[in-house]
Write a protein that holds these residues in place. Sequence first.
Motif, mmCIF file in Angstrom:
data_model
loop_
_atom_site.group_PDB
_atom_site.id
_atom_site.type_symbol
_atom_site.label_atom_id
_atom_site.label_comp_id
_atom_site.label_asym_id
_atom_site.label_seq_id
_atom_site.Cartn_x
_atom_site.Cartn_y
_atom_site.Cartn_z
ATOM 1 N N HIS A 122 24.681 25.098 -4.957
ATOM 2 C CA HIS A 122 23.922 24.383 -4.205
ATOM 3 C C HIS A 122 23.595 24.749 -2.934
ATOM 4 C CE1 HIS A 122 21.133 20.924 -3.367
ATOM 5 N NE2 HIS A 122 21.830 20.630 -2.467
ATOM 6 N N GLY A 123 24.764 24.836 -1.990
ATOM 7 C CA GLY A 123 24.486 25.446 -0.639
ATOM 8 C C GLY A 123 23.878 26.708 -0.555
ATOM 9 N N ILE A 124 24.325 27.685 -1.267
ATOM 10 C CA ILE A 124 23.830 28.909 -1.282
ATOM 11 C C ILE A 124 22.004 28.882 -1.601
ATOM 12 C CG2 ILE A 124 23.541 31.329 -2.528
ATOM 13 C CD1 ILE A 124 26.489 31.023 -2.960
ATOM 14 N N THR A 125 21.907 28.235 -2.613
ATOM 15 C CA THR A 125 20.337 28.050 -3.135
ATOM 16 C C THR A 125 19.640 27.420 -1.786
ATOM 17 O OG1 THR A 125 21.077 27.835 -5.207
ATOM 18 C CG2 THR A 125 19.082 26.826 -4.690
ATOM 19 N N MET A 126 19.990 26.547 -1.337
ATOM 20 C CA MET A 126 19.414 25.750 -0.305
ATOM 21 C C MET A 126 19.202 26.659 1.134
ATOM 22 S SD MET A 126 18.498 22.558 -1.281
ATOM 23 C CE MET A 126 18.048 21.550 0.309
ATOM 24 N N ALA A 127 20.441 27.293 1.458
ATOM 25 C CA ALA A 127 20.196 28.221 2.549
ATOM 26 C C ALA A 127 19.343 29.228 2.186
ATOM 27 C CB ALA A 127 21.598 28.861 2.504
ATOM 28 N N LEU A 128 19.217 29.881 0.930
ATOM 29 C CA LEU A 128 18.336 31.108 0.816
ATOM 30 C C LEU A 128 16.697 30.438 0.793
ATOM 31 C CD1 LEU A 128 19.732 32.556 -2.363
ATOM 32 C CD2 LEU A 128 19.340 33.393 -0.095
ATOM 33 N N GLY A 129 16.659 29.058 0.294
ATOM 34 C CA GLY A 129 15.192 28.493 0.298
ATOM 35 C C GLY A 129 14.724 28.414 1.520
ATOM 36 N N PHE A 130 15.457 27.731 2.724
ATOM 37 C CA PHE A 130 15.043 27.498 3.993
ATOM 38 C C PHE A 130 14.872 28.987 4.724
ATOM 39 C CE2 PHE A 130 16.157 23.170 2.859
ATOM 40 C CZ PHE A 130 14.865 22.540 3.232
ATOM 41 N N MET A 131 15.760 29.813 4.340
ATOM 42 C CA MET A 131 15.683 31.356 5.087
ATOM 43 C C MET A 131 14.154 31.771 4.535
ATOM 44 S SD MET A 131 19.366 33.036 4.693
ATOM 45 C CE MET A 131 18.805 34.519 4.993
ATOM 46 N N ALA A 132 13.861 31.545 3.470
ATOM 47 C CA ALA A 132 12.534 32.195 3.067
ATOM 48 C C ALA A 132 11.361 31.308 3.738
ATOM 49 C CB ALA A 132 12.374 31.841 1.483
ATOM 50 N N VAL A 133 11.468 30.112 3.757
ATOM 51 C CA VAL A 133 10.595 29.275 4.420
ATOM 52 C C VAL A 133 10.388 29.740 5.901
ATOM 53 C CG1 VAL A 133 10.130 26.936 5.635
ATOM 54 C CG2 VAL A 133 10.722 27.107 3.083
ATOM 55 N N ASN A 134 11.296 30.092 6.713
ATOM 56 C CA ASN A 134 11.367 30.495 8.002
ATOM 57 C C ASN A 134 10.814 31.581 8.133
ATOM 58 O OD1 ASN A 134 12.230 28.405 10.332
ATOM 59 N ND2 ASN A 134 13.924 28.047 8.439
ATOM 60 N N ALA A 135 11.159 32.762 7.312
ATOM 61 C CA ALA A 135 10.497 34.040 7.222
ATOM 62 C C ALA A 135 9.201 33.900 7.059
ATOM 63 C CB ALA A 135 10.956 34.900 6.089
ATOM 64 N N GLU A 136 8.380 32.933 5.969
ATOM 65 C CA GLU A 136 6.977 33.003 5.987
ATOM 66 C C GLU A 136 6.411 32.308 7.390
ATOM 67 O OE1 GLU A 136 4.945 34.016 3.631
ATOM 68 O OE2 GLU A 136 6.857 35.209 3.133
ATOM 69 N N LEU A 137 6.905 31.159 7.850
ATOM 70 C CA LEU A 137 6.510 30.484 8.943
ATOM 71 C C LEU A 137 6.390 31.407 10.106
ATOM 72 C CD1 LEU A 137 8.185 26.991 8.926
ATOM 73 C CD2 LEU A 137 5.695 27.712 7.961
ATOM 74 N N ALA A 138 7.417 32.540 10.214
ATOM 75 C CA ALA A 138 7.230 33.360 11.256
ATOM 76 C C ALA A 138 5.968 34.374 11.172
ATOM 77 C CB ALA A 138 8.356 34.407 11.164
ATOM 78 N N LYS A 139 5.314 34.331 10.002
ATOM 79 C CA LYS A 139 4.220 35.154 9.884
ATOM 80 C C LYS A 139 3.026 34.294 10.506
ATOM 81 C CE LYS A 139 6.049 37.313 5.826
ATOM 82 N NZ LYS A 139 5.624 37.714 4.547
ATOM 83 N N LEU A 140 3.126 33.158 10.667
ATOM 84 C CA LEU A 140 1.888 32.189 11.017
ATOM 85 C C LEU A 140 1.862 32.233 12.559
ATOM 86 C CD1 LEU A 140 2.113 29.087 9.138
ATOM 87 C CD2 LEU A 140 1.024 31.114 8.453
ATOM 88 N N ASP A 141 0.330 32.219 12.999
ATOM 89 C CA ASP A 141 0.084 31.831 14.510
ATOM 90 C C ASP A 141 0.281 30.439 14.462
ATOM 91 O OD1 ASP A 141 -0.769 31.809 17.048
ATOM 92 O OD2 ASP A 141 -2.696 32.647 16.547
ATOM 93 N N LEU A 142 1.275 30.031 15.361
ATOM 94 C CA LEU A 142 1.371 28.358 15.266
ATOM 95 C C LEU A 142 0.470 27.948 16.655
ATOM 96 C CD1 LEU A 142 5.430 27.998 15.371
ATOM 97 C CD2 LEU A 142 3.530 27.884 13.455
ATOM 98 N N ALA A 143 -0.079 28.686 17.199
ATOM 99 C CA ALA A 143 -1.221 28.361 18.090
ATOM 100 C C ALA A 143 -2.486 27.897 17.736
ATOM 101 C CB ALA A 143 -1.536 29.508 19.194
ATOM 102 N N ARG A 144 -2.488 28.458 16.350
ATOM 103 C CA ARG A 144 -3.731 28.032 15.635
ATOM 104 C C ARG A 144 -3.555 27.316 14.126
ATOM 105 N NH1 ARG A 144 -8.097 31.258 16.945
ATOM 106 N NH2 ARG A 144 -7.676 32.777 18.527
#
Length: 218
Positions: A39-61
């Motif tokens: 469970h810990g590994i799964t959750m860590a991978l999930g949120f790492m993936a979330v942040n990788a995708e969010l890093a591609k967004l322009d948060l100003a828009r």
Amino acid sequence: MSEKAARCLGTMFQRISIAINAEKDRLSELDGAIGDADHGITMALGFMAVNAELAKLDLARALPSEIFSTAASAFLDAVGASTGPLYATAFRRASQALKTDESLSPACQAMIVDEMRAGIQQRGKGQRGDKTMLDAWIPAAEAAVDAKAHSRDVIAMWNHILDAAETGANSTSSMVAARGRAARLGERSLGHIDPGAASAVIILRAMRDTFVDGRTGS
């Protein structure tokens, strides 16, 4: 406001990822007692993936609803286990609700918690007492709705939410699992805290710390 709100949610998901990663061994140990010990590994991978995708967004828009929509897709793509669809649905429900209020006011924050609970419950069909993450999310959502009804400030609201979640998670040690892999153990699942409920508390604590620090909308 939307730019500030989007950046706030970006920070929130970063904090969740850091907190989950720090606790991943403990979460997997909890899971090892009643599940597959991942469970810990799964959750860590999930949120790492979330942040990788969010890093591609322009948060100003970006709008807050877009942040949660992106998180839903990223988490689902990264986590194929049952936890993936549960949190993906939670994030999608939050995204849809945010389209009516992108402000991240205290009332909006309460709505996010309740919508995430609704998404998890909708997808998993579980109830309180099943010894799942809902034993943390349901009382947390009830506390959020109560705080919204009584117009509590951000600090009081989130402390109320987190206290309810922690109490709910701790109560799972005295439950016999009714859903998930742990249900196969029957009475042997007694005495163990559900890992999904434990990770829910970590998520909610990171959410609290983000919103309390930012005092968004307060």
